[in-house]
Every structure is written in structure tokens, then in C-alpha cells.
Design a protein around this motif. Structure first.
Motif, PDB file in Angstrom:
ATOM      1  N   HIS A 149       0.843  -1.193   0.000  1.00 54.60           N
ATOM      2  CA  HIS A 149       0.000   0.000   0.000  1.00 54.60           C
ATOM      3  C   HIS A 149       0.878   1.243   0.000  1.00 54.60           C
ATOM      4  N   GLY A 150       0.695   2.122  -0.990  1.00 54.07           N
ATOM      5  CA  GLY A 150       1.496   3.341  -1.011  1.00 54.07           C
ATOM      6  C   GLY A 150       0.677   4.585  -1.258  1.00 54.07           C
ATOM      7  N   CYS A 151      -0.582   4.407  -1.682  1.00 53.90           N
ATOM      8  CA  CYS A 151      -1.468   5.550  -1.896  1.00 53.90           C
ATOM      9  C   CYS A 151      -2.886   4.993  -1.884  1.00 53.90           C
ATOM     10  N   ASP A 152      -3.852   5.815  -2.263  1.00 56.83           N
ATOM     11  CA  ASP A 152      -5.227   5.297  -2.303  1.00 56.83           C
ATOM     12  C   ASP A 152      -5.919   5.648  -3.608  1.00 56.83           C
ATOM     13  N   ASP A 153      -5.140   6.125  -4.558  1.00 57.29           N
ATOM     14  CA  ASP A 153      -5.785   6.606  -5.780  1.00 57.29           C
ATOM     15  C   ASP A 153      -5.142   6.054  -7.047  1.00 57.29           C
ATOM     16  N   GLY A 154      -4.464   4.932  -6.932  1.00 62.13           N
ATOM     17  CA  GLY A 154      -3.928   4.290  -8.140  1.00 62.13           C
ATOM     18  C   GLY A 154      -2.737   4.992  -8.747  1.00 62.13           C
ATOM     19  N   THR A 155      -1.996   5.782  -7.957  1.00 62.59           N
ATOM     20  CA  THR A 155      -0.917   6.563  -8.563  1.00 62.59           C
ATOM     21  C   THR A 155       0.496   6.066  -8.234  1.00 62.59           C
ATOM     22  N   CYS A 156       0.647   5.109  -7.312  1.00 57.36           N
ATOM     23  CA  CYS A 156       2.012   4.650  -7.007  1.00 57.36           C
ATOM     24  C   CYS A 156       2.306   3.263  -7.566  1.00 57.36           C
ATOM     25  N   GLY A 157       1.301   2.448  -7.740  1.00 56.69           N
ATOM     26  CA  GLY A 157       1.483   1.129  -8.346  1.00 56.69           C
ATOM     27  C   GLY A 157       1.955   0.043  -7.399  1.00 56.69           C
ATOM     28  N   ALA A 158       2.178   0.375  -6.106  1.00 56.43           N
ATOM     29  CA  ALA A 158       2.732  -0.627  -5.182  1.00 56.43           C
ATOM     30  C   ALA A 158       1.781  -1.796  -4.934  1.00 56.43           C
ATOM     31  N   CYS A 159       0.502  -1.583  -5.187  1.00 56.53           N
ATOM     32  CA  CYS A 159      -0.509  -2.590  -4.862  1.00 56.53           C
ATOM     33  C   CYS A 159      -0.825  -3.489  -6.054  1.00 56.53           C
ATOM     34  N   ALA A 160      -0.029  -3.421  -7.112  1.00 53.51           N
ATOM     35  CA  ALA A 160      -0.404  -4.087  -8.368  1.00 53.51           C
ATOM     36  C   ALA A 160      -0.372  -5.611  -8.259  1.00 53.51           C
ATOM     37  N   THR A 178      -4.798  -2.645  -7.147  1.00 54.56           N
ATOM     38  CA  THR A 178      -5.891  -3.172  -6.329  1.00 54.56           C
ATOM     39  C   THR A 178      -6.485  -2.133  -5.382  1.00 54.56           C
ATOM     40  N   CYS A 179      -5.821  -0.980  -5.225  1.00 51.90           N
ATOM     41  CA  CYS A 179      -6.360   0.009  -4.287  1.00 51.90           C
ATOM     42  C   CYS A 179      -7.541   0.760  -4.880  1.00 51.90           C
ATOM     43  N   THR A 180      -7.673   0.710  -6.189  1.00 48.56           N
ATOM     44  CA  THR A 180      -8.792   1.426  -6.816  1.00 48.56           C
ATOM     45  C   THR A 180      -9.826   0.444  -7.377  1.00 48.56           C
TER      46      THR A 180
HETATM   47  S1  FES Z   1      -1.483   1.682  -3.413  1.00 49.39           S
HETATM   48 FE1  FES Z   1      -0.724   3.163  -4.789  1.00 49.39          FE
HETATM   49  S2  FES Z   1      -1.551   2.525  -6.704  1.00 49.39           S
HETATM   50 FE2  FES Z   1      -2.503   1.267  -5.257  1.00 49.39          FE
END
Ligand code: FES
Ligand code: FES
Length: 1005
Positions: free
Chosen positions: A36-47, A63-65
Motif C-alpha cells: 500500500h502506497g497511496c489510495d488513488d492508483g498513482t504509485c502502483g505498489a498494490c499491483a 488493487t487500491c482502486t
Molecule cells: S497503493 Fe498506490 S496505486 Fe494502489
């Protein structure tokens, strides 16, 4: 609702809420490799990869969005599904996936937080395009932000994996050694002219120290000790645990920049089912402290409370909540009723001093040095070295100018995250992503009303820190909530909180005045910095002190021509550094990699460039003519030491001249005089330019920073090395392990590194001030030397006891290598035999040692940073084409991890130079608290980067090392600005170099 899906080949049936995000559902199911690195699909860590069936290659999705309900019946691949287990007893070893192995081998992992997503993104690419060109690889990785690597090694890893997969070799063994020589381009990577087509190179160029001795492990590009677990997405990070009954903590933040809380009513929030605690300033003890994670005594004012009846910036704390779920905690925050009496807010630091509005009027405020809270001054610095006014009189010309540097965010991809709980002995356990576990315990003890012995701080793997986690930022919140509820609490910042309620780099307005003779000799140098610490004075004095201490020191202004020699001892530098560090009603500044020095070098070096050009001098020669040299005293060493007693310190090693030569050759500096290359065929609006900046940093804080290590020998001749030092992705566990392995004569594989836990590892001040390799490394070497002596004693006893011989050997005659103690005549015993002898057979004792190290000096690393840019004269757009950094960091322990530090540092510094900036409106509200609005460099935006290490053998360290981690932050911005100046003849005096600023400067030309 009931959800049915297949994850990594396992069919799962789960009960989930209709609005549950896929990210939480997967993590709750134990797939902690999904980050988890953000909540709006902008960091990609949750891919993860998602496919409609088992046969179709998966597509990469964030997966965060995504709602879990959207993947009903689908097939998901997380990093855990890719492959590879280390040997599990009789079960044997399965190989890593080719991509995982390539990431391990190329050193592509630093903190490893983005690594699972990078590998999955690469897999999606290679599934559809087995033979990608580098641009396609960069494109595929562009959706996954990495703040550590500069993308050089991840791109190389994917190229290597693609090649391996095409040749259908696959990983054959579990040997994770890093192939030396990988940096040589293969014929297919060479163009028709023999030029290299692939921009990326795993290993740097290394100019070895002339005094270099042969080593087994030290100096080799060993694989990181944690690489294999990180590449598999093992649950190594703070949040990768589930505790029974764990509550979710959240913070209510202030919506206004400056106000008193006249009334606060939490009754409705407390009454909400599922809420376990709501805390306001009325509920917890009022203890003043500083969040700056520094040694005792904290070199700054104490001006912070866990909760206060006054708020000082938009984002300041108002109340804490602990609840059963994230949604309930969020709802509870909205039910807290707060009445604010708004006060005038100071947003511009130029309005701070002497303003009628006082930001810190609390009686508990504790001054440090020259803080003057009634003047809104957190720290004041006045340093005079030599006679600056006499130096100005000696000058033929005076140059004076003002420069600005902006506020930027550390933007580590793992947010601040903490888990607290009471253990079975009623001791408070704080599991936290911190750079400073021992400072966390010491600083929080009085705040929580607990003695330090009842607090245990555990630091798991850290997903990047860059100084942002040198702050005791959220641990107190989590701990207060555990104290209030008796239950485990987890608190993780959102990305927006990172931008609004965390820490950042101090913005500054810097004025420089320099006196120069017509022949280019600098006679006096003076700097004044107005530094904005924001609402709290954490790191105020020390960051801003470093701004002058490490940038003004490079040009001592002796006022004499030294020729090829050094300044005679009777000639004093003429340097002045004054600074005021002021409070404003903006988010607090703090520690950020470079620690004030990048703020100094942009003004210092662009100013130097202007002087060189106006005097018609070669910019590089002018710098070298005036730069500090080995054999001279550090100009500030007699005048300032972060608020403590200064000690004179001579520069022992400096390869700045060689760095300049190496870097100049690598970027083809000589073509500067030839005008043809500056234009781009058929694009007359584009102009190319070259720039250089020379920089220096420091290595640890002398007479203060201490590190310690404990080493214990095991039955099989392996060793546990316990350090309090904090590997935040830098590879410090690896390089410390290499030093231990070298002394003990074993491969790195026989060193089991553990860092850090305040209950079990010895004290270390933590990861900051570029000190771990030097300070903690020296402690490891000392402990290893003591262990080596004990091993030799046992080994000598064993050899001397060989029956029927008159053999006599003294312990000091033995050498340790190849896992043996070896006598000069070849007799030997293995370390395993030594361990069994000492633990089980005779004169039994545990072979182990603990050692500490504190340094009386801070030997500076030096570097020459070069940049090549293309400027669009119609739009002002600056494209950085190449960055070359040639550095003297002493001896290099591990070229792979060291060059990774430089590449990642240059990438961060490039963002500082051209695009990153935290923006606020007139009321102090953040305008860009998201990754999409605050630009972090992506894989597809990076220039070609080259690292060259010019080794020196620093005599103050047993292995000759100096610092490497922070210096890459210092020179990129000025080198790029100087290259723009070179390209189009305009000097932009404020960072970042946005198209608008360059365009305006061109219009005003
Ligand atoms: S947690 Fe950053 S894109 Fe999903
Ligand atoms: S290694 Fe990529 S974010 Fe740290």
C-alpha cells in the motif's frame, strides 16, 4: 457478500463487504506482497496480475482502486505466486522465477517495497513481448513508482530476465551470487559504431585506491542479504502482521493553519458502536518534546505535544481515534465537534520574524541555543571564520545574489506505519517503520509516562525513509491509543497525510556574497539563509547549520593562489554563514536525505558558475582552483558543531580533481567549446548544454554518533551479527555483514544479520547523517576483530593439542579465511571445529563480542556532478539527457549497493531540480497532496545515468570507507541549472526549473 476467486492457483471463498477494496481483501487473506502506497492508483505498489482464466496471461491492475466484487471468479497472481522457496529442510529448494532471480542478481532491490509490483509489471510485459527494447521496459515499469533505485537496476533486471527467458535457460540453481562483469555490453547491445544502446549498467566504473589490498568479501558486489525474501514479497514490513483484536488508529487533522481549540466534543464519536477510544488534548498528559529523532540532548527546541489546545498548521493533530475498522474510525473522526478560534497565520517565512502573531506562546517551550519563540525564531546561526570584511576589501570584484529552494517531500513509497501492543509482561511493544528505534524509545518514554525499560521498539524492514522516518511521527499516537484501550493498534498514514502532516525539506531563501580577484582567487564568501521550519522546530538548527557547514566549506576563500599546494596553516579561510530558522504556519520541515546540504549547493554552485562565466574563466578550473583540498582543515571544524563544542579536523582524503577528470571524460566535457553539438538537426528551437557542480558532504556527526554491534559464533561456524543500525533499503545490513565476513574469513552467507530491536540489538543512533557504513561499520569491525582473536585462541589450542607432535603455534600467527583458521605452514582447523570445541568439548565458552564506535572526525566524501540537457526555447521545457557522477567515497564496500545509492539519490535530486515542489494556498492548505499532482520521476522519464567511484583510502576507518548515501542529493540541481545556463544563456535562480520559470527567464533575457 460471498466472493469466490483464485489466487496463485488456490481457489478461495471469502465473506467480504460489498464496498471492500481488493487491496485490503488480499492483504487480509495473507498476501502481504501486495503493498500500500497511496489510495488513488498513482504509485502502483498494490499491483497484481488479473486474468479471466488460468491460461490467459494476467493484466497488471492496481488493487487500491478496485472493488473486490469486481474480480469475482477471476484468477489473480500476486508475487507469492511467482515461485521460489529457500530450502525448507527435506523439502528442498524451488527456484525463484527468472524475473525474481534477475532482480536479486542485478541488485535491483533497495527497500524492496515496490519490488513485487515491479516484477509483476515486468511479467505482464514479458508475457506479451518476450523481446522488449529498453523503452518498452521503462514503459512497463512507469506505473510503479520507485523512490530508491533510480530505475537503473530494475530496468537492467528485466532486460536480463528477458534474455534468459528467450534462451529458455531459466534459473537452474539457488545460487544468488551477483555475476561480476555483467556491466560489459554484449554484442547485441552494441550499435554499428560500437556505442552502447542500452542506457542502463548494473555496476559502476570503479577507479580503485592505489593502496587497495586483496579482499575476499569486502569490495565485492555481493547480493543483498535480504534480497531473496524481498523479491518474494515475504511479510517483512511493519504492517505485514495480523494481531488478534487489533484496532485501527486514525488522526483528526486541523483544517485551519493557526487557531485555538475553544471547544471540543467527542461524545458522539465515543458513542459510535465499534469505537474503542477517542482522545483529545484533555485526555492525555501534557508533555513537551521534540519529534526530531536525534541523540540526547536534542539539538533543538522542545515545542511539541502529542495533542494541544492550539493548532499550528493545516494538518496539525486535533484528536486520535481507535476503532474496530477503518470505516468506523473514519466515521468517528467526522463526529468529533471542534470549535476553532482562528488566529492570523504566517505562511511566508519573510513575515515571521517580529510578527505580532506568535506561533509558539506555550509556557512549556524549552529553548535550545538561540531559539526565540516570541520572535518566531526556532534557531539562529552566526558563524564567522577569518575576516570576511577584510576578504571583501581584498577582492577586485564582488558578486551578490539571492536564490530560493523549495519545500519537497521524502515520498518514501511505504507510508509511516506503526503497530503497538502490550506484551505478556505488560511492556509496550512498538513495531514501527523508523530509522531511529533507540531514539523512539528514549523520546517517547516521558511522553507516554513509561520508563524506557517498559518499552520495546522493533524495526522490521523499512520501505524507504530518506530522513522522513528520522522523526518520531506517529508512534506516540499509536501508543496512546494502546494505553487507552489495552489493545493492539495499527496506524498508517494515507498518502495525503504524508503530504500534509508529515515532514519535508526546509525551503530556504539564500543570499550569497563573494569577493574574487581578477585571476579567479576567491577572497571572501558570505551566505545568509532564511530557513522555514514550518510549525515545529524539529531539526531546525542542525539542518540549516549543514546548509552552510557543508556547502560553504568547499570554497574556503583563503584569498591566495595555492598553486598545486595547500593553504599554509597561518592563512585563514574567510567564510561567514548566518541563518535564521523561522516558524510559519505550514507543515513542519525536518530531515530529508542531504540534510540541508542540497539547499546550500544550489545557491553556492550556481553562484560560482555565474562568477566563472562573468570572469571568462573555465568553470571547472575555477572551481578546482578554489576548492578545499586534502591536508587543509575543514573550514568550519574550529567554528561550529551542531550546537556543541567544535574540534579542529583535517581533511585526510580528497579525490575531487580526479573525480572532475573522470566525470568530464565520461560526459565529453571537452566538446563544450565546439558549438555544433548544441543544436539538434531540423529542430532549431532546441539547444543543448553541459553543466557541472562540485560538492562535498560529511560522514557522521563527530563526538556524538555512536554505533555498536554484537557478534556471536554458532555451532556450524556461522555468526549472528546484531546491530542497532537501521537498514532502510540502503543495503547497510549487507555492507556491515561484508565487513564482518572479511574479518572472520567466511562468505557473506555465513553472516546472519539482524537489525534492529531495542531489546536485543546493541544501541545505535540510527540511520542518518551518512554514518552507518562508517560508524556502525567500525563497530562491526571492532567486534569481529575481538571474535577473531577468540577464534584464534581456540584454534591454536586445538592445533597445539594434535597428538604426538611438538607443534606450537601462537594465536596471532593464524589467519582466518575460507572458513578456517590457518597457520603459516598450512595446518588448519575449520571454524565449525572451533565452534564445536568451544561450545561442547573443552574449556567451554561462547565465542562472542560486543563493540562500540564513536568517531572524532567526519571525513567528507567529494563528488563532481555533470549534467547534459536539452532546452526547448519555445516552451522552457528542460530535458535532462545525461547525468554523470564521479565520487570519492573512500573505499567501496559493495559496488552494487553503493551505485544503487547513487542512482537513487540522483533520481531524487533530479526531481528536486526540475519538478518536485509542495505547493500551498494563502491559507496554508496543500495544493498537491497526491502523487499525480506532486511529480516523482518515473522509469520512463529518467536520463541516462553513469556512476564512477574514484576510491581513496580514508585512514580514519579500518576499511578506508567514507559516506555514500547523501552526497548524490547535492549536485544534480545546480549541475542541471548550470547546463541550462550553458544551453540558453539564462540563469534561473529558484528551484525547481519548471518550464514556466525557464520560459520567463528566456523572455527577460
Ligand atoms: S497503493 Fe498506490 S496505486 Fe494502489
Ligand atoms: S526499492 Fe523501490 S521504492 Fe524502495
Amino acid at each position: 457478500m460471498k466472493l469466490s476467486l483464485t489466487v496463485n492457483g488456490n481457489h478461495l471463498e471469502m465473506e467480504v463487504k460489498v464496498n471492500a477494496r481488493l487491496l485490503e481483501v488480499l492483504r487480509r487473506a495473507g498476501y502481504f506482497g501486495v503493498k500500500h502506497g497511496c489510495d488513488d492508483g498513482t504509485c502502483g505498489a498494490c499491483a497484481v496480475l488479473i486474468a479471466p482464466d488460468a491460461k490467459t496471461p494476467g493484466k497488471i491492475v492496481n488493487t487500491c482502486t478496485m472493488l473486490a466484487a469486481q474480480v469475482e471468479g477471476m484468477f489473480i497472481t500476486t508475487i507469492e505466486g511467482l515461485g521460489g522457496i529457500q530450502q525448507h529442510g527435506w523439502k528442498g529448494t524451488e527456484p525463484l522465477h527468472t524475473l525474481q532471480q534477475a532482480f536479486v542478481e542485478t541488485g535491483a532491490i533497495q527497500c524492496g517495497y515496490c519490488t513485487p509490483a515491479q516484477i509483476l509489471a515486468a511479467k505482464a510485459l514479458l508475457d506479451r513481448e518476450p523481446n522488449p527494447i529498453e523503452a518498452q521496459v521503462r514503459d512497463a515499469l512507469a506505473g510503479v513508482l520507485c523512490r530508491c533505485t533510480g530505475y537503473v537496476k530494475p530496468v537492467e533486471a528485466v532486460m536480463q530476465a528477458a534474455k534468459t527467458l528467450r534462451s529458455d535457460l531459466g534459473p537452474q540453481t539457488a545460487d544468488h551470487s551477483l555475476p561480476i562483469g555483467l556491466q560489459e555490453p554484449t554484442p547485441e547491445e552494441l550499435g554499428p559504431e560500437g556505442e552502447t544502446l542500452t542506457q542502463t549498467r548494473v555496476l559502476p566504473k570503479l577507479i580503485v585506491a592505489p593502496t587497495r589490498t586483496e579482499t575476499q568479501v569486502f569490495g565485492k558486489p555481493e547480493v543483498k542479504v535480504d534480497a531473496v525474501k524481498l523479491v518474494q514479497g515475504k511479510p517483512a514490513f511493519t504492517d505485514d502482521v495480523e494481531l488478534r483484536g487489533m484496532l485501527i488508529g486514525k488522526i483528526l487533522h486541523s483544517p485551519v493553519a493557526h487557531a485555538r481549540i475553544t471547544h471540543i466534543d467527542a461524545s458522539r464519536a465515543r458513542a459510535l458502536p465499534g469505537v474503542a477510544a477517542v482522545l483529545t488534548w484533555q485526555d492525555i498528559p501534557r508533555v513537551v518534546y521534540s519529534t526530531a529523532g536525534q541523540s540526547d540532548p536534542i539539538p533543538g527546541p522542545l515545542d511539541m505535544f502529542s495533542l494541544d489546545s492550539k493548532v499550528r498548521f493545516v494538518g496539525d493533530r486535533v484528536a486520535f481515534v481507535a476503532a474496530e475498522t477503518d470505516e468506523i474510525a473514519q466515521e468517528a473522526l467526522e463526529l468529533i465537534q471542534v470549535q476553532y478560534e482562528e488566529l492570523p497565520a504566517i505562511i511566508d517565512p519573510r513575515d515571521a520574524m517580529g510578527n505580532k502573531t506568535i506561533i509558539h506562546d506555550e509556557p512549556e517551550y524549552v529553548n535550545f541555543a538561540d531559539s526565540e519563540p516570541h520572535q518566531n525564531i526556532a534557531a539562529k546561526i552566526r558563524i564567522d571564520i577569518g575576516d570576511v570584511e577584510a576578504g571583501f576589501k581584498q577582492a577586485d570584484l564582488i558578486f551578490e545574489d539571492e536564490y530560493t529552494v523549495q519545500k519537497v517531500q521524502q515520498a518514501h513509497i511505504e507510508p509511516h506505519v506503526c503497530v503497538t501492543y502490550w506484551d505478556e509482561d505488560d511492556r509496550l511493544v512498538i513495531r514501527t517503520s523508523t530509522q531511529v528505534p533507540f531514539h523512539v524509545r528514549r523520546i517517547l518514554a516521558p511522553v507516554l509516562g513509561l520508563p524506557p525499560k517498559r518499552i520495546r521498539v522493533i524495526k522490521p524492514r523499512i520501505g524507504g525513509g530518506f530522513g522522513g522516518k528520522q522523526e518520531v511521527l506517529i508512534e506516540d499516537v499509536c501508543a496512546h491509543l494502546t494505553i487507552a484501550t489495552g489493545r493492539p493498534v495499527r496506524l498508517e498514514y494515507t498518502r495525503e497525510e504524508e503530504f500534509t502532516a508529515s515532514r519535508s525539506r526546509h525551503p530556504m531563501r539564500v543570499r550569497i556574497k563573494t569577493g574574487v580577484k581578477n585571476d579567479g582567487t576567491i577572497t571572501a564568501n558570505a551566505m545568509y539563509a532564511l530557513s522555514d521550519t514550518g510549525a515545529y522546530g524539529c531539526h531546525a538548527l542542525t539542518v540549516t547549520g549543514n546548509t552552510g557547514h557543508k556547502s560553504m566549506a568547499l570554497y574556503p576563500a583563503y584569498g591566495i593562489d595555492r598553486g598545486d599546494g595547500v593553504a599554509p596553516p597561518e592563512v585563514s579561510p574567510n567564510v561567514r554563514f548566518y541563518a535564521d530558522v523561522v516558524y510559519t504556519n505550514t507543515p513542519p520541515s525536518g530531515a530529508f536525505r542531504g540534510y540541508g546540504v542540497p539547499q546550500g549547493y544550489f545557491p553556492v554552485d550556481t553562484h560560482i558558475e555565474r562568477i566563472a562565466r562573468e570572469l571568462g574563466l573555465d568553470p571547472l578550473e575555477f572551481r578546482l582552483k578554489n576548492a578545499l583540498r586534502a591536508g587543509e582543515d575543514h573550514p568550519f571544524s574550529r567554528a561550529w558543531s551542531e550546537g556543541r563544542e567544535p574540534h579542529p579536523e583535517k581533511i585526510q582524503t580528497c579525490a575531487l580533481q580526479q573525480c572532475a577528470e573522470q566525470g568530464a571524460a565520461a560526459i565529453n566535457w571537452a566538446r563544450g567549446s565546439n558549438g555544433d553539438w548544441r543544436s539538434v538537426p531540423s529542430k532549431p528551437w532546441l539547444r543543448k548544454g553541459l553543466g557541472v557542480a562540485l560538492v562535498m558532504q560529511g560522514t557522521a556527526i563527530p563526538y556524538l554518533d555512536m554505533g555498536a554491534a554484537s557478534i556471536k559464533m554458532n555451532d556450524d561456524g556461522s555468526f549472528n551479527v546484531l546491530v542497532g543500525a537501521t537498514d532502510l533499503g540502503t543495503g547497510s545490513d549487507t555492507v556491515l555483514g561484508q565487513m564482518a565476513a572479511e574479518v572472520l574469513g567466511v562468505p557473506l552467507d555465513d553472516i546472519l544479520m539482524y537489525s534492529s530491536d531495542t531489546d536485543f540489538t546493541p544501541f545505535d543512533k540510527g540511520a542518518y547523517a551518512s554514518s552507518t557504513t562508517y560508524i556502525s561499520g567500525a563497530a562491526v569491525v571492532k567486534a569481529a576483530q575481538q571474535v577473531a582473536e577468540q577464534i584464534k585462541e581456540v584454534a591454536a589450542e586445538m592445533l597445539n593439542a594434535i597428538p604426538n607432535t611438538q607443534y606450537r603455534i601462537r594465536p596471532e600467527e593464524l589467519a582466518l579465511h575460507d572458513k578456517k583458521a590457518i597457520a603459516p605452514d598450512g595446518h588448519s582447523v575449520t571454524l565449525e571445529q572451533v565452534a564445536l570445541e568451544s561450545l561442547h568439548h573443552s574449556n567451554q565458552r561462547q565465542i562472542m563480542a560486543v563493540a562500540s564506535y564513536m568517531s572524532p572526525v567526519s571525513p567528507p566524501p567529494f563528488a563532481a556532478q555533470f549534467a547534459e540537457v536539452t532546452v526547448d526555447t519555445e516552451t522552457g521545457q528542460v530535458t535532462v539527457d545525461k547525468l554523470v557522477m564521479a565520487l570519492d567515497c573512500g573505499r567501496i564496500v559493495n559496488p552494487a549497493t553503493a551505485s544503487g545509492q547513487i542512482e537513487g539519490g540522483m533520481a531524487q535530486a533530479l526531481g528536486y531540480g526540475v519538478c518536485e515542489e509542495m505547493l500551498f494556498d494563502a491559507k496554508g492548505r496543500s495544493l498537491n497532496p497526491r502523487f499525480d499532482a506532486y511529480r516523482v520521476m518515473r522509469a520512463d522519464e529518467m536520463p541516462q545515468m553513469t556512476t564512477i567511484f574514484v576510491e581513496t583510502d580514508e585512514p580514519t576507518h579500518p576499511f578506508g570507507v567514507k559516506a555514500v548515501a547523501e552526497i548524490p542529493m547535492d549536485g544534480v540541481a545546480p549541475a542541471v541549472a548550470n547546463a541550462v545556463y550553458d544551453a540558453v544563456g539564462v540563469q534561473v535562480k529558484g528551484l525547481p526549473l519548471t518550464p514556466e520559470k525557464v520560459w520567463r527567464a528566456l523572455r527577460e533575457k
